[in-house]
Design an enzyme around this catalytic site. Structure first.
Site, short mmCIF file in Angstrom:
data_model
loop_
_atom_site.label_atom_id
_atom_site.label_comp_id
_atom_site.label_asym_id
_atom_site.label_seq_id
_atom_site.Cartn_x
_atom_site.Cartn_y
_atom_site.Cartn_z
N ASP A 21 -93.61 -71.21 -128.30
CA ASP A 21 -94.57 -72.26 -128.66
C ASP A 21 -94.79 -73.12 -127.41
O ASP A 21 -93.83 -73.64 -126.85
CB ASP A 21 -93.97 -73.11 -129.79
CG ASP A 21 -94.94 -74.14 -130.33
OD1 ASP A 21 -95.84 -74.58 -129.57
OD2 ASP A 21 -94.79 -74.51 -131.49
N ILE A 22 -96.03 -73.27 -127.03
CA ILE A 22 -96.34 -74.04 -125.82
C ILE A 22 -95.81 -75.47 -125.93
O ILE A 22 -95.37 -76.05 -124.93
CB ILE A 22 -97.88 -74.03 -125.54
CG1 ILE A 22 -98.20 -74.60 -124.16
CG2 ILE A 22 -98.66 -74.76 -126.61
CD1 ILE A 22 -97.96 -73.67 -123.03
N GLY A 43 -105.26 -74.35 -133.44
CA GLY A 43 -104.49 -73.57 -132.47
C GLY A 43 -103.60 -74.42 -131.58
O GLY A 43 -102.91 -75.34 -132.05
N VAL A 44 -103.61 -74.11 -130.30
CA VAL A 44 -102.80 -74.84 -129.31
C VAL A 44 -103.16 -76.33 -129.35
O VAL A 44 -102.27 -77.20 -129.36
CB VAL A 44 -103.06 -74.28 -127.89
CG1 VAL A 44 -102.46 -75.18 -126.83
CG2 VAL A 44 -102.49 -72.87 -127.77
N ASP A 45 -104.43 -76.62 -129.38
CA ASP A 45 -104.93 -78.01 -129.36
C ASP A 45 -104.35 -78.81 -130.54
O ASP A 45 -103.87 -79.93 -130.37
CB ASP A 45 -106.46 -77.96 -129.43
CG ASP A 45 -107.13 -79.21 -128.91
OD1 ASP A 45 -106.44 -80.06 -128.32
OD2 ASP A 45 -108.36 -79.31 -129.09
N THR A 135 -108.17 -67.01 -125.85
CA THR A 135 -107.95 -65.75 -126.57
C THR A 135 -107.75 -65.92 -128.08
O THR A 135 -107.49 -64.94 -128.78
CB THR A 135 -106.73 -64.98 -126.00
OG1 THR A 135 -105.54 -65.75 -126.23
CG2 THR A 135 -106.90 -64.69 -124.54
N GLY A 136 -107.88 -67.16 -128.57
CA GLY A 136 -107.76 -67.41 -130.00
C GLY A 136 -109.13 -67.66 -130.60
O GLY A 136 -109.98 -66.76 -130.68
N VAL A 137 -109.35 -68.89 -131.01
CA VAL A 137 -110.61 -69.29 -131.65
C VAL A 137 -111.82 -68.92 -130.78
O VAL A 137 -112.88 -68.54 -131.30
CB VAL A 137 -110.61 -70.82 -131.92
CG1 VAL A 137 -111.97 -71.30 -132.40
CG2 VAL A 137 -109.52 -71.18 -132.92
N TYR A 138 -111.68 -68.97 -129.45
CA TYR A 138 -112.81 -68.74 -128.55
C TYR A 138 -113.11 -67.26 -128.29
O TYR A 138 -114.07 -66.93 -127.58
CB TYR A 138 -112.62 -69.50 -127.24
CG TYR A 138 -112.99 -70.98 -127.32
CD1 TYR A 138 -113.48 -71.55 -128.50
CD2 TYR A 138 -112.88 -71.82 -126.22
CE1 TYR A 138 -113.83 -72.88 -128.58
CE2 TYR A 138 -113.23 -73.16 -126.28
CZ TYR A 138 -113.71 -73.70 -127.46
OH TYR A 138 -114.06 -75.03 -127.54
N1 AR6 Z 1 -98.09 -71.97 -128.57
C1 AR6 Z 1 -98.49 -70.93 -127.80
N2 AR6 Z 1 -99.60 -70.20 -128.04
C2 AR6 Z 1 -100.33 -70.55 -129.12
C3 AR6 Z 1 -99.98 -71.61 -129.99
C4 AR6 Z 1 -98.82 -72.34 -129.67
N3 AR6 Z 1 -98.41 -73.37 -130.42
N4 AR6 Z 1 -100.93 -71.68 -130.97
C5 AR6 Z 1 -101.82 -70.70 -130.75
N5 AR6 Z 1 -101.45 -69.99 -129.64
P1 AR6 Z 1 -106.46 -71.14 -129.32
P2 AR6 Z 1 -108.84 -71.02 -127.58
C6 AR6 Z 1 -102.14 -68.87 -128.97
O1 AR6 Z 1 -107.29 -70.81 -130.49
O2 AR6 Z 1 -109.08 -69.60 -127.91
C7 AR6 Z 1 -109.06 -75.15 -130.80
O3 AR6 Z 1 -109.58 -75.47 -132.06
C8 AR6 Z 1 -103.17 -68.13 -129.80
O4 AR6 Z 1 -102.53 -67.12 -130.57
O5 AR6 Z 1 -105.48 -72.25 -129.45
O6 AR6 Z 1 -108.95 -71.45 -126.14
C9 AR6 Z 1 -109.64 -76.02 -129.70
O7 AR6 Z 1 -109.90 -77.34 -130.13
C10 AR6 Z 1 -104.07 -67.56 -128.71
O8 AR6 Z 1 -103.49 -66.38 -128.17
O9 AR6 Z 1 -107.39 -71.55 -128.02
C11 AR6 Z 1 -110.90 -75.31 -129.35
O10 AR6 Z 1 -111.95 -75.63 -130.23
C12 AR6 Z 1 -104.03 -68.63 -127.62
O11 AR6 Z 1 -102.88 -69.42 -127.90
C13 AR6 Z 1 -110.54 -73.85 -129.51
O12 AR6 Z 1 -109.46 -73.82 -130.47
C14 AR6 Z 1 -105.26 -69.54 -127.57
O13 AR6 Z 1 -105.72 -69.80 -128.88
C15 AR6 Z 1 -110.02 -73.24 -128.24
O14 AR6 Z 1 -109.86 -71.86 -128.44
#
Ligand code: AR6
Length: 186
Positions: A21-22, A43-45, A135-138
């Site tokens: 977890d970041i 997600g991370v945010d 690589t998540g929502v985006y």
């Molecule tokens: N620790 C490590 N990795 C994580 C965690 C965590 N706690 N949570 C998710 N991941 P994302 P994006 C992974 O969607 O694609 C938000 O709503 C996840 O599995 O967090 O850049 C923002 O506000 C994936 O592999 O970021 C933006 O609107 C990676 O982290 C949007 O999402 C990134 O997933 C940004 O989307």
């Protein structure tokens, strides 16, 4: 399959891959995969703001007001306190939304990594942890993101001696495995 280091370290140990977890990373600075509003999301945010607390959001609001009233553009990065997180600071960067930037996605994703690393160096920080930005929502395909992210990190580290650790944090082992198959680290 091109797995170049079985212990998950590259570039003489300056890059380290972990599953986790970041928000739990004990490094000088963690990177948040933010959106242009800088006001939080999923997600991370979502995790960064939930665990870090309101001090981060307050600073993000001030940065928006003073520097980015239209929002932080994709590829750029800003730094705030880390609030209650174990890290000292958070760098917020906005990844590209895959398919929405007229073919400039790789350039923008590389800019996220390079601008975040530059901010860390400018603030005399030695260790930094990244999630897999976009690589998540985006929707950025993880294999393509691995090639672009690793190339950008490798190029930057060749010019910056002060950074001792760049930690790449994957949420799942399967995500790390994709990265291991597609990275460009030499
Ligand atoms: N620790 C490590 N990795 C994580 C965690 C965590 N706690 N949570 C998710 N991941 P994302 P994006 C992974 O969607 O694609 C938000 O709503 C996840 O599995 O967090 O850049 C923002 O506000 C994936 O592999 O970021 C933006 O609107 C990676 O982290 C949007 O999402 C990134 O997933 C940004 O989307």
């Amino acid at each position: 399959m091109q797995v170049k280091a079985s212990d998950g370290t590259f570039l003489s140990g300056r890059v380290r891959l972990v599953v986790g977890d970041i928000t739990a990373q004990k490094v000088d600075v963690i990177v948040n995969a933010a959106n242009p509003t800088l006001l939080g999301g999923g997600g991370v945010d979502g995790a960064v703001h939930r665990v870090g607390g309101s001090a981060i959001l307050e600073e993000c609001r001030e940065i928006r007001r003073s520097h980015y009233p239209q929002g932080l553009p994709a590829g750029e990065a800003v730094i705030t306190t880390a609030g209650n997180l174990p890290a000292q600071f958070v760098i917020h960067t906005v990844g590209p939304i895959y398919g929405r930037h007229d073919g400039r996605e790789a350039e923008l994703l590389a800019a996220c990594y390079k601008n975040s690393l530059l901010l860390a160096v400018q603030n005399s920080l030695n260790s930094i942890a990244f999630p897999a930005i976009s690589t998540g929502v985006y929707g950025y395909p993880p294999a393509e993101a691995a090639a672009t992210a690793s190339q950008a990190i490798m190029e930057f580290l060749a010019t910056a001696n002060s950074l001792s650790e760049v930690r790449l944090v994957f949420f799942k082992q399967s995500d790390m495995n994709v990265f291991l198959r597609h990275h460009k680290f030499e």
